[in-house]
Design a protein around this motif. Sequence first.
Motif, PDB file in Angstrom:
ATOM      1  N   THR A 165      -6.901  -2.753  -5.569  1.00 21.40           N
ATOM      2  CA  THR A 165      -7.908  -1.725  -5.345  1.00 21.40           C
ATOM      3  C   THR A 165      -7.289  -0.331  -5.287  1.00 21.40           C
ATOM      4  N   ALA A 212       0.836  -1.207   0.000  1.00 24.99           N
ATOM      5  CA  ALA A 212       0.000   0.000   0.000  1.00 24.99           C
ATOM      6  C   ALA A 212       0.865   1.249   0.000  1.00 24.99           C
ATOM      7  N   GLY A 224      -3.118  -1.884  -2.665  1.00 21.19           N
ATOM      8  CA  GLY A 224      -4.036  -0.766  -2.584  1.00 21.19           C
ATOM      9  C   GLY A 224      -3.326   0.578  -2.581  1.00 21.19           C
ATOM     10  N   THR A 262      -3.085  -8.344  -1.226  1.00 21.54           N
ATOM     11  CA  THR A 262      -3.808  -7.087  -1.403  1.00 21.54           C
ATOM     12  C   THR A 262      -2.845  -5.991  -1.842  1.00 21.54           C
TER      13      THR A 262
END
Length: 291
Positions: free
Chosen positions: A151, A106, A129, A127
């Motif tokens: 995302t 992230a 992001g 993940t």
Amino acid sequence: CHNIQEAIDAVPDAPASGYTVQLMQGVYIVSSTQPYSLVIKNKHLLNFSGWMVGGNWKSVNLNISNPVGGGILIDNSTGDMEWMQLNGTTHNSLITIDQSSQYNLAFLPINETLTNALFIKNSSNITIGSTEITADDAGLVVGSVTNLNLTTSKIYGSLTGITINNSTGTIRHNLFRNNRRNGIYIYDNNNLIITSNTIVNNNESGIDPDFTGGIHVVGTQTNQTVNLTLNKNIIAFNQHNGFLIEGTNNSFVTASFINNDIFGNTKNFSNYLSPVGQNGNISADPLFDMS
């Protein structure tokens, strides 16, 4: 932190609680001719972090040069990498994630000038992001990953935004723009959800016009894609194709189109029957604010 690899190696392999290796504000240069310049291996609950100063999450610059190998290898690990600018000139991807799970990336602007920015394989529950990615080759390559979650990220200026095969997951709230070939390239996948993305101005180079565009799906007997869901996406102004199926028999691709806007591509659909006018799909100018 003065020697990054020494700090990573000092973290116990299986701590009872998490550890953090944090880089203070500044510019870090890692040059190597090893297979990987930095290795995070068998580390669990490790947070590898930069430093946010005055709201600036690019205050740490990690520059990696490796003409024969890769940049950062994350192997059999869990944890996070966040809050730093990564610049690479590497031979085998700036970041590789392998055999890992529950790993999060992230707030990582990533720029790779020779090859892929990110290569994720044989992993689960990954993940990514709030990240910006640009690369000379693919921004992101994903293979044999269960539950990828990409995302609120931007992938642009790469050869292809994301290449994904034999994987499941969700691609949500991202911008794929101005990539030289495809925004999204898909083959041999099950249960992949692409929702609420903007896929615009891809294939601006005009490379392979019959096989490039916004979303490119391979549909062959050996590379089938099933249960592909496209929902609430804007696919607009891509050169040549908005949504393309490559293959002589598109029965090898099963896709659900719901509430998408497909507009202004040289061909909105290629080798696929247009769903416009059904299930909330439209073809209308998205009226982007170009100011």
